[in-house]
Write a protein that holds these residues in place. Structure first.
Motif, PDB file in Angstrom:
ATOM      1  N   PRO A   1      38.498 -15.363  81.603  1.00  0.00           N
ATOM      2  CA  PRO A   1      38.012 -14.511  80.513  1.00  0.00           C
ATOM      3  C   PRO A   1      38.661 -14.857  79.177  1.00  0.00           C
ATOM      4  N   ILE A   2      37.869 -14.836  78.137  1.00  0.00           N
ATOM      5  CA  ILE A   2      38.387 -15.149  76.813  1.00  0.00           C
ATOM      6  C   ILE A   2      39.335 -14.042  76.348  1.00  0.00           C
ATOM      7  N   ASP A   3      40.201 -14.389  75.447  1.00  0.00           N
ATOM      8  CA  ASP A   3      41.099 -13.416  74.844  1.00  0.00           C
ATOM      9  C   ASP A   3      40.413 -12.817  73.617  1.00  0.00           C
ATOM     10  N   VAL A   4      40.327 -11.516  73.565  1.00  0.00           N
ATOM     11  CA  VAL A   4      39.776 -10.837  72.396  1.00  0.00           C
ATOM     12  C   VAL A   4      40.938 -10.310  71.566  1.00  0.00           C
ATOM     13  N   PRO A   5      41.175 -10.881  70.401  1.00  0.00           N
ATOM     14  CA  PRO A   5      42.310 -10.429  69.588  1.00  0.00           C
ATOM     15  C   PRO A   5      42.101  -9.034  69.041  1.00  0.00           C
ATOM     16  N   ALA A   6      43.181  -8.459  68.561  1.00  0.00           N
ATOM     17  CA  ALA A   6      43.106  -7.108  68.003  1.00  0.00           C
ATOM     18  C   ALA A   6      42.093  -7.059  66.864  1.00  0.00           C
ATOM     19  N   GLU A   7      41.305  -6.000  66.854  1.00  0.00           N
ATOM     20  CA  GLU A   7      40.273  -5.862  65.835  1.00  0.00           C
ATOM     21  C   GLU A   7      40.874  -5.451  64.498  1.00  0.00           C
ATOM     22  N   PRO A   8      40.589  -6.204  63.440  1.00  0.00           N
ATOM     23  CA  PRO A   8      41.107  -5.827  62.116  1.00  0.00           C
ATOM     24  C   PRO A   8      40.294  -4.680  61.525  1.00  0.00           C
ATOM     25  N   PRO A   9      40.828  -4.016  60.532  1.00  0.00           N
ATOM     26  CA  PRO A   9      40.053  -2.945  59.885  1.00  0.00           C
ATOM     27  C   PRO A   9      38.865  -3.503  59.121  1.00  0.00           C
ATOM     28  N   VAL A  10      37.828  -2.710  59.018  1.00  0.00           N
ATOM     29  CA  VAL A  10      36.655  -3.109  58.236  1.00  0.00           C
ATOM     30  C   VAL A  10      36.997  -2.999  56.750  1.00  0.00           C
ATOM     31  N   SER A  11      36.597  -4.020  55.994  1.00  0.00           N
ATOM     32  CA  SER A  11      36.841  -4.007  54.554  1.00  0.00           C
ATOM     33  C   SER A  11      35.629  -4.563  53.827  1.00  0.00           C
ATOM     34  N   PRO A  12      35.456  -4.231  52.555  1.00  0.00           N
ATOM     35  CA  PRO A  12      34.336  -4.790  51.785  1.00  0.00           C
ATOM     36  C   PRO A  12      34.353  -6.309  51.771  1.00  0.00           C
ATOM     37  N   ALA A  13      35.548  -6.908  51.667  1.00  0.00           N
ATOM     38  CA  ALA A  13      35.642  -8.371  51.636  1.00  0.00           C
ATOM     39  C   ALA A  13      35.183  -8.966  52.960  1.00  0.00           C
ATOM     40  N   ALA A  14      35.596  -8.349  54.069  1.00  0.00           N
ATOM     41  CA  ALA A  14      35.200  -8.858  55.381  1.00  0.00           C
ATOM     42  C   ALA A  14      33.697  -8.719  55.586  1.00  0.00           C
TER      43      ALA A  14
ATOM     44  N   ARG B   1      33.051 -10.669  72.106  1.00  0.00           N
ATOM     45  CA  ARG B   1      32.901 -11.441  73.333  1.00  0.00           C
ATOM     46  C   ARG B   1      31.572 -12.173  73.361  1.00  0.00           C
ATOM     47  N   LEU B   2      30.511 -11.514  72.945  1.00  0.00           N
ATOM     48  CA  LEU B   2      29.186 -12.139  72.931  1.00  0.00           C
ATOM     49  C   LEU B   2      29.151 -13.352  72.007  1.00  0.00           C
ATOM     50  N   LEU B   3      29.715 -13.223  70.813  1.00  0.00           N
ATOM     51  CA  LEU B   3      29.685 -14.335  69.859  1.00  0.00           C
ATOM     52  C   LEU B   3      30.512 -15.518  70.336  1.00  0.00           C
ATOM     53  N   VAL B   4      31.572 -15.251  71.062  1.00  0.00           N
ATOM     54  CA  VAL B   4      32.451 -16.333  71.501  1.00  0.00           C
ATOM     55  C   VAL B   4      31.961 -16.977  72.793  1.00  0.00           C
ATOM     56  N   THR B   5      31.377 -16.191  73.695  1.00  0.00           N
ATOM     57  CA  THR B   5      30.911 -16.763  74.970  1.00  0.00           C
ATOM     58  C   THR B   5      29.480 -17.273  74.901  1.00  0.00           C
ATOM     59  N   GLY B   6      28.661 -16.723  74.009  1.00  0.00           N
ATOM     60  CA  GLY B   6      27.248 -17.074  73.993  1.00  0.00           C
ATOM     61  C   GLY B   6      26.527 -16.484  75.197  1.00  0.00           C
ATOM     62  N   LEU B   7      25.232 -16.689  75.260  1.00  0.00           N
ATOM     63  CA  LEU B   7      24.418 -16.216  76.377  1.00  0.00           C
ATOM     64  C   LEU B   7      23.833 -17.442  77.079  1.00  0.00           C
ATOM     65  N   ASP B   8      24.505 -17.895  78.121  1.00  0.00           N
ATOM     66  CA  ASP B   8      24.073 -19.112  78.811  1.00  0.00           C
ATOM     67  C   ASP B   8      22.635 -18.981  79.307  1.00  0.00           C
ATOM     68  N   GLY B   9      21.893 -20.071  79.191  1.00  0.00           N
ATOM     69  CA  GLY B   9      20.496 -20.091  79.611  1.00  0.00           C
ATOM     70  C   GLY B   9      19.536 -19.653  78.535  1.00  0.00           C
ATOM     71  N   THR B  10      20.056 -19.254  77.370  1.00  0.00           N
ATOM     72  CA  THR B  10      19.216 -18.782  76.268  1.00  0.00           C
ATOM     73  C   THR B  10      19.545 -19.584  75.009  1.00  0.00           C
TER      74      THR B  10
ATOM     75  N   SER C   1      27.402 -20.243  71.791  1.00  0.00           N
ATOM     76  CA  SER C   1      28.767 -19.784  71.550  1.00  0.00           C
ATOM     77  C   SER C   1      29.217 -20.257  70.171  1.00  0.00           C
ATOM     78  N   TYR C   2      29.947 -19.386  69.461  1.00  0.00           N
ATOM     79  CA  TYR C   2      30.506 -19.758  68.159  1.00  0.00           C
ATOM     80  C   TYR C   2      32.015 -19.939  68.230  1.00  0.00           C
ATOM     81  N   ALA C   3      32.517 -20.190  69.439  1.00  0.00           N
ATOM     82  CA  ALA C   3      33.959 -20.339  69.619  1.00  0.00           C
ATOM     83  C   ALA C   3      34.519 -21.494  68.805  1.00  0.00           C
ATOM     84  N   ALA C   4      33.766 -22.589  68.728  1.00  0.00           N
ATOM     85  CA  ALA C   4      34.255 -23.758  68.010  1.00  0.00           C
ATOM     86  C   ALA C   4      33.880 -23.739  66.534  1.00  0.00           C
ATOM     87  N   ALA C   5      32.885 -22.949  66.172  1.00  0.00           N
ATOM     88  CA  ALA C   5      32.378 -22.973  64.798  1.00  0.00           C
ATOM     89  C   ALA C   5      33.071 -21.964  63.888  1.00  0.00           C
TER      90      ALA C   5
END
Length: 245
Positions: free
Chosen positions: A136-149, A210-219, A223-227
């Motif tokens: 399983p991938i590691d999901v880092p701590a979620e940062p606060p939402v900000s206008p810049a983000a 998790r979805l963005l990093v793992t992608g949906l195999d077969g579809t 994955s955006y893990a490398a991008a």
């Protein structure tokens, strides 16, 4: 709430087998496969078929099409793209179901029944006997939402996501037009309309990360893990959440 508790209990029960072997295959236990057969025939065979190939008698009327278990390719995983899911990943799908599809919640089953169903589903594909499970991938701590983000997330969404999900998240991007937009089995698929809020994999920050990093195999969903960096992934997550109702 009940389904979340069941998933947690199953994850704790299944994790030792799903992640055992340190890189070695962890095939389903023969006894569990045998025990899972009757429940599979009762609850699953109508759509997924006797051979697990997604060609059950009800499959012709189901959209999206039932999963073909024989290839061992799964969309909803906690593991990197191209790797096998954990037992807990499959149990989660069984217990929670997939909203707005024909895959219901089976959260009335006992933990042991779900575990045995997982084993029976896995036995259809030789991958589970020949390949190690994904970690399983590691999901880092979620940062606060900000206008810049949010501004960065909107920019990144425009580059990485808008071609399929559309500029406004309605699933109407130029790349999503039929007949070119299909899964590995040639079935038509539709990008999620993010503004409708019906997210099968969950809508929390961790779910979307998790979805963005793992992608949906077969579809077509990659994955955006490398991008993207983890910080950029969180920016996209927060922007996507801003589109949700």
């Amino acid at each position: 709430m009940r389904s979340d508790i069941l998933v947690l209990g199953l994850a704790l029960a299944l994790a030792p087998r799903a992640l055992s072997g340190e890189g070695k295959p962890a095939p389903p236990r023969a006894a569990a496969v045998a025990w899972g057969k009757s429940d599979y025939e009762r609850f699953c065979v109508s759509c997924h078929g006797e051979r697990g190939d997604g060609r059950g008698p009800s499959a012709r009327w189901v959209d999206p099409k039932p999963r073909d278990f024989t290839e061992g390719i799964y969309k909803w995983r906690s593991t990197p793209t191209g790797t096998l899911p954990t037992d807990a990943d499959l149990a989660r799908t069984i217990v929670r179901g997939l909203s707005y599809t024909s895959m219901p919640r089976w959260n009335g089953l006992l933990d042991e029944q779900v575990a045995d169903l997982v084993a029976y589903v896995e036995h259809f594909s030789p991958r589970f006997s020949t390949e190690p499970r994904g970690t399983p991938i590691d999901v880092p701590a979620e940062p606060p939402v900000s206008p810049a983000a949010l501004a960065e997330g909107r920019k990144l969404y425009g580059v990485a996501c808008a071609s399929c999900h559309g500029a406004n998240g309605r699933g109407d991007g130029e790349s999503a037009k039929w007949p070119g937009f299909s899964d590995e089995w040639g079935h038509r698929v539709r990008p999620r309309d993010l503004t409708a809020g019906h997210l099968q994999g969950g809508r929390t920050g961790r779910d979307l990360y998790r979805l963005l990093v793992t992608g949906l195999d077969g579809t077509p969903m990659p994955s955006y893990a490398a991008a993207l960096t983890p910080e950029q992934v969180w920016s996209v997550v927060h922007y996507v959440q801003s589109l949700l109702p």
